[in-house]
Design a protein around this motif. Structure first.
Motif, PDB file in Angstrom:
ATOM      1  N   ALA A 168       0.823  -1.206   0.000  1.00 54.25           N
ATOM      2  CA  ALA A 168       0.000   0.000   0.000  1.00 54.25           C
ATOM      3  C   ALA A 168       0.854   1.252   0.000  1.00 54.25           C
ATOM      4  O   ALA A 168       0.628   2.178  -0.791  1.00 54.25           O
ATOM      5  CB  ALA A 168      -0.936  -0.002   1.212  1.00 54.25           C
ATOM      6  N   ARG A 169       1.842   1.312   0.890  1.00 53.29           N
ATOM      7  CA  ARG A 169       2.630   2.551   0.964  1.00 53.29           C
ATOM      8  C   ARG A 169       3.577   2.695  -0.227  1.00 53.29           C
ATOM      9  O   ARG A 169       3.890   3.813  -0.624  1.00 53.29           O
ATOM     10  CB  ARG A 169       3.382   2.651   2.285  1.00 53.29           C
ATOM     11  CG  ARG A 169       4.453   1.631   2.556  1.00 53.29           C
ATOM     12  CD  ARG A 169       5.111   1.948   3.909  1.00 53.29           C
ATOM     13  NE  ARG A 169       6.083   0.958   4.315  1.00 53.29           N
ATOM     14  CZ  ARG A 169       5.792  -0.155   4.991  1.00 53.29           C
ATOM     15  NH1 ARG A 169       4.555  -0.410   5.337  1.00 53.29           N
ATOM     16  NH2 ARG A 169       6.751  -1.004   5.325  1.00 53.29           N
ATOM     17  N   MET A 170       4.009   1.580  -0.825  1.00 54.27           N
ATOM     18  CA  MET A 170       4.825   1.689  -2.025  1.00 54.27           C
ATOM     19  C   MET A 170       3.996   2.264  -3.172  1.00 54.27           C
ATOM     20  O   MET A 170       4.465   3.121  -3.929  1.00 54.27           O
ATOM     21  CB  MET A 170       5.408   0.342  -2.429  1.00 54.27           C
ATOM     22  CG  MET A 170       6.351   0.444  -3.637  1.00 54.27           C
ATOM     23  SD  MET A 170       7.294  -1.054  -3.965  1.00 54.27           S
ATOM     24  CE  MET A 170       5.996  -2.099  -4.648  1.00 54.27           C
ATOM     25  N   GLN A 171       2.737   1.813  -3.284  1.00 54.77           N
ATOM     26  CA  GLN A 171       1.866   2.335  -4.332  1.00 54.77           C
ATOM     27  C   GLN A 171       1.609   3.825  -4.148  1.00 54.77           C
ATOM     28  O   GLN A 171       1.619   4.599  -5.107  1.00 54.77           O
ATOM     29  CB  GLN A 171       0.539   1.579  -4.344  1.00 54.77           C
ATOM     30  CG  GLN A 171      -0.408   2.011  -5.450  1.00 54.77           C
ATOM     31  CD  GLN A 171       0.196   1.853  -6.826  1.00 54.77           C
ATOM     32  OE1 GLN A 171       0.616   0.763  -7.198  1.00 54.77           O
ATOM     33  NE2 GLN A 171       0.270   2.944  -7.582  1.00 54.77           N
ATOM     34  N   VAL A 172       1.390   4.233  -2.902  1.00 52.59           N
ATOM     35  CA  VAL A 172       1.156   5.651  -2.624  1.00 52.59           C
ATOM     36  C   VAL A 172       2.396   6.477  -2.938  1.00 52.59           C
ATOM     37  O   VAL A 172       2.305   7.570  -3.509  1.00 52.59           O
ATOM     38  CB  VAL A 172       0.723   5.843  -1.153  1.00 52.59           C
ATOM     39  CG1 VAL A 172       0.785   7.317  -0.754  1.00 52.59           C
ATOM     40  CG2 VAL A 172      -0.691   5.309  -0.954  1.00 52.59           C
ATOM     41  N   ALA A 173       3.574   5.968  -2.570  1.00 53.17           N
ATOM     42  CA  ALA A 173       4.820   6.672  -2.898  1.00 53.17           C
ATOM     43  C   ALA A 173       4.974   6.825  -4.405  1.00 53.17           C
ATOM     44  O   ALA A 173       5.387   7.888  -4.901  1.00 53.17           O
ATOM     45  CB  ALA A 173       6.020   5.930  -2.303  1.00 53.17           C
ATOM     46  N   LEU A 174       4.621   5.786  -5.149  1.00 48.89           N
ATOM     47  CA  LEU A 174       4.671   5.853  -6.609  1.00 48.89           C
ATOM     48  C   LEU A 174       3.682   6.882  -7.148  1.00 48.89           C
ATOM     49  O   LEU A 174       3.998   7.645  -8.072  1.00 48.89           O
ATOM     50  CB  LEU A 174       4.380   4.479  -7.211  1.00 48.89           C
ATOM     51  CG  LEU A 174       5.460   3.405  -7.037  1.00 48.89           C
ATOM     52  CD1 LEU A 174       4.913   2.039  -7.404  1.00 48.89           C
ATOM     53  CD2 LEU A 174       6.686   3.741  -7.870  1.00 48.89           C
ATOM     54  N   ASP A 175       2.489   6.928  -6.568  1.00 48.97           N
ATOM     55  CA  ASP A 175       1.477   7.892  -7.007  1.00 48.97           C
ATOM     56  C   ASP A 175       1.957   9.327  -6.783  1.00 48.97           C
ATOM     57  O   ASP A 175       1.757  10.197  -7.641  1.00 48.97           O
ATOM     58  CB  ASP A 175       0.171   7.659  -6.245  1.00 48.97           C
ATOM     59  CG  ASP A 175      -0.532   6.376  -6.653  1.00 48.97           C
ATOM     60  OD1 ASP A 175      -0.291   5.898  -7.781  1.00 48.97           O
ATOM     61  OD2 ASP A 175      -1.306   5.841  -5.840  1.00 48.97           O
ATOM     62  N   ILE A 176       2.571   9.572  -5.624  1.00 47.18           N
ATOM     63  CA  ILE A 176       3.079  10.921  -5.338  1.00 47.18           C
ATOM     64  C   ILE A 176       4.212  11.264  -6.290  1.00 47.18           C
ATOM     65  O   ILE A 176       4.280  12.380  -6.829  1.00 47.18           O
ATOM     66  CB  ILE A 176       3.559  11.023  -3.874  1.00 47.18           C
ATOM     67  CG1 ILE A 176       2.386  10.834  -2.920  1.00 47.18           C
ATOM     68  CG2 ILE A 176       4.220  12.380  -3.620  1.00 47.18           C
ATOM     69  CD1 ILE A 176       2.794  10.765  -1.456  1.00 47.18           C
ATOM     70  N   ALA A 177       5.111  10.311  -6.515  1.00 46.30           N
ATOM     71  CA  ALA A 177       6.253  10.554  -7.404  1.00 46.30           C
ATOM     72  C   ALA A 177       5.791  10.873  -8.823  1.00 46.30           C
ATOM     73  O   ALA A 177       6.329  11.776  -9.478  1.00 46.30           O
ATOM     74  CB  ALA A 177       7.180   9.339  -7.402  1.00 46.30           C
ATOM     75  N   ARG A 178       4.793  10.149  -9.306  1.00 45.80           N
ATOM     76  CA  ARG A 178       4.286  10.418 -10.656  1.00 45.80           C
ATOM     77  C   ARG A 178       3.620  11.792 -10.739  1.00 45.80           C
ATOM     78  O   ARG A 178       3.779  12.511 -11.723  1.00 45.80           O
ATOM     79  CB  ARG A 178       3.293   9.330 -11.058  1.00 45.80           C
ATOM     80  CG  ARG A 178       3.912   7.959 -11.261  1.00 45.80           C
ATOM     81  CD  ARG A 178       2.921   7.017 -11.941  1.00 45.80           C
ATOM     82  NE  ARG A 178       3.447   5.657 -11.985  1.00 45.80           N
ATOM     83  CZ  ARG A 178       3.114   4.694 -11.128  1.00 45.80           C
ATOM     84  NH1 ARG A 178       2.239   4.959 -10.165  1.00 45.80           N
ATOM     85  NH2 ARG A 178       3.630   3.495 -11.239  1.00 45.80           N
ATOM     86  N   ALA A 179       2.871  12.135  -9.698  1.00 44.89           N
ATOM     87  CA  ALA A 179       2.132  13.404  -9.716  1.00 44.89           C
ATOM     88  C   ALA A 179       3.049  14.606  -9.599  1.00 44.89           C
ATOM     89  O   ALA A 179       2.713  15.692 -10.091  1.00 44.89           O
ATOM     90  CB  ALA A 179       1.101  13.424  -8.589  1.00 44.89           C
ATOM     91  N   THR A 180       4.191  14.438  -8.956  1.00 47.09           N
ATOM     92  CA  THR A 180       5.082  15.573  -8.700  1.00 47.09           C
ATOM     93  C   THR A 180       6.391  15.520  -9.478  1.00 47.09           C
ATOM     94  O   THR A 180       7.195  16.433  -9.369  1.00 47.09           O
ATOM     95  CB  THR A 180       5.428  15.640  -7.195  1.00 47.09           C
ATOM     96  OG1 THR A 180       6.167  14.472  -6.814  1.00 47.09           O
ATOM     97  CG2 THR A 180       4.159  15.741  -6.352  1.00 47.09           C
ATOM     98  N   GLY A 181       6.595  14.430 -10.224  1.00 45.02           N
ATOM     99  CA  GLY A 181       7.888  14.249 -10.885  1.00 45.02           C
ATOM    100  C   GLY A 181       8.991  14.005  -9.871  1.00 45.02           C
ATOM    101  O   GLY A 181      10.129  14.428 -10.055  1.00 45.02           O
ATOM    102  N   GLY A 182       8.630  13.293  -8.798  1.00 45.91           N
ATOM    103  CA  GLY A 182       9.545  13.112  -7.676  1.00 45.91           C
ATOM    104  C   GLY A 182      10.414  11.873  -7.768  1.00 45.91           C
ATOM    105  O   GLY A 182      10.299  11.054  -8.683  1.00 45.91           O
ATOM    106  N   HIS A 183      11.286  11.731  -6.773  1.00 43.68           N
ATOM    107  CA  HIS A 183      12.254  10.645  -6.668  1.00 43.68           C
ATOM    108  C   HIS A 183      12.010   9.914  -5.356  1.00 43.68           C
ATOM    109  O   HIS A 183      11.827  10.540  -4.307  1.00 43.68           O
ATOM    110  CB  HIS A 183      13.681  11.209  -6.710  1.00 43.68           C
ATOM    111  CG  HIS A 183      14.753  10.187  -6.472  1.00 43.68           C
ATOM    112  ND1 HIS A 183      15.314   9.456  -7.494  1.00 43.68           N
ATOM    113  CD2 HIS A 183      15.369   9.773  -5.330  1.00 43.68           C
ATOM    114  CE1 HIS A 183      16.232   8.638  -6.996  1.00 43.68           C
ATOM    115  NE2 HIS A 183      16.289   8.810  -5.682  1.00 43.68           N
ATOM    116  N   ILE A 184      12.018   8.586  -5.390  1.00 43.91           N
ATOM    117  CA  ILE A 184      11.774   7.779  -4.193  1.00 43.91           C
ATOM    118  C   ILE A 184      13.086   7.203  -3.672  1.00 43.91           C
ATOM    119  O   ILE A 184      13.832   6.559  -4.426  1.00 43.91           O
ATOM    120  CB  ILE A 184      10.799   6.625  -4.483  1.00 43.91           C
ATOM    121  CG1 ILE A 184       9.446   7.167  -4.958  1.00 43.91           C
ATOM    122  CG2 ILE A 184      10.609   5.760  -3.242  1.00 43.91           C
ATOM    123  CD1 ILE A 184       8.476   6.073  -5.387  1.00 43.91           C
ATOM    124  N   THR A 185      13.363   7.423  -2.402  1.00 47.08           N
ATOM    125  CA  THR A 185      14.473   6.762  -1.733  1.00 47.08           C
ATOM    126  C   THR A 185      13.889   5.640  -0.878  1.00 47.08           C
ATOM    127  O   THR A 185      13.157   5.896   0.081  1.00 47.08           O
ATOM    128  CB  THR A 185      15.261   7.727  -0.831  1.00 47.08           C
ATOM    129  OG1 THR A 185      15.817   8.776  -1.637  1.00 47.08           O
ATOM    130  CG2 THR A 185      16.390   6.997  -0.111  1.00 47.08           C
TER     131      THR A 185
END
Length: 271
Positions: A16-33
């Motif tokens: 669940a939290r990996m999917q949410v992190a991916l959703d935020i990254a896609r929406a903001t053009g972000g990077h996940i650590t």
């Protein structure tokens, strides 16, 4: 939110939290650590002679490597930028150490090795000690559509203001923002910052907020807020976190603690 710190662990809320992190990254053009931290003390408490720990070490390491391989395989198929960090130590300590150069910390609602309806000490540590907001994602979350409405729990406190300010980059992506207060018939308390002040702040960022006053009723405030958010089809709730130090344990205030005991949707927290 360009820099997202994601807690990696093999618990039931990881997907669940990996999917949410991916959703935020896609929406903001972000990077996940992706931060994976293993503490042997968690797995072998009270092992004074080290025998149990010595026997467990190979399996602990193997399980960590298996989890990493699985998640890296999944991330390789995603259209986001990411990296992996593996560290030894208590997860809350390592997340806290890495948080200063991240915009948000994404975690689950439980401590490592625990499941069930209980407020997480790790979340409390991060919320009260980090200067980075924390997003708590329950295991039932399938995704976080950043265009969904969001509900901001407002009580006029400085903590509520801090949370609102920290959440502004995400609120700017929402189709609607509700600034919700819980009213009581006998309430004589004055807001340090009235809801209109929060709405004015958001308006300066091009965000129009709808002020919502909800009767107190007989339910707990946390339940009332969750019901209000679900009624308005919100994807996220924003709230300021209260807490204080008692002996060596970090304790969250009543409404915050009850909200985290059984979160009904992702909760964005700042203190």
């Amino acid at each position: 939110m360009k820099s997202i710190l994601l807690h990696i662990d093999g618990d039931s809320c990881m997907e669940a939290r990996m999917q949410v992190a991916l959703d935020i990254a896609r929406a903001t053009g972000g990077h996940i650590t992706c931060l994976q931290s293993v503490s042997y003390e968690v797995f072998a408490p009270g092992d004074f002679y080290g025998s149990a720990m010595a026997a467990a070490l190979p399996r602990i390491k193997e399980a960590a490597e298996e989890l990493r391989a699985t998640i890296e395989t999944d991330l390789a198929n995603e259209d986001v930028s990411w990296e992996w960090q593996f560290l030894y130590g208590m997860p809350e300590h390592r997340l806290l150490e890495q948080s200063p150069l991240h915009d948000i910390i994404v975690v689950g609602p439980n401590d490592v090795g625990e499941e069930g309806k209980r407020a997480s000490r790790m979340v409390g540590e991060l919320v009260l000690k980090a200067r980075t907001p924390v997003l708590v994602v329950p295991g039932e979350t399938r995704r976080l559509d950043m265009s969904d409405p969001a509900l901001v729990a407002w009580n006029g406190s400085s903590e509520a203001c801090v949370a609102l300010r920290a959440a502004t980059p995400l609120l700017a992506l929402c189709s609607k923002v509700f600034l919700a207060t819980i009213s009581e018939q006998s309430d004589q308390q004055r807001f340090d910052f009235p809801p209109t002040s929060g709405a004015k702040y958001l308006s300066r960022h091009g965000i129009e907020a709808e002020l919502v006053e909800i009767p107190r009723g007989d339910a707990k405030i946390s339940e009332t807020l969750f019901s209000a958010a679900q009624l308005r089809e919100c994807g996220m709730m924003v709230m300021g976190a209260y807490g204080h130090s008692r002996l060596s344990e970090m304790l969250l205030g009543g409404v915050t603690r009850r909200s985290l005991t059984d979160p009904q949707l992702p909760i964005f927290l700042a203190h």
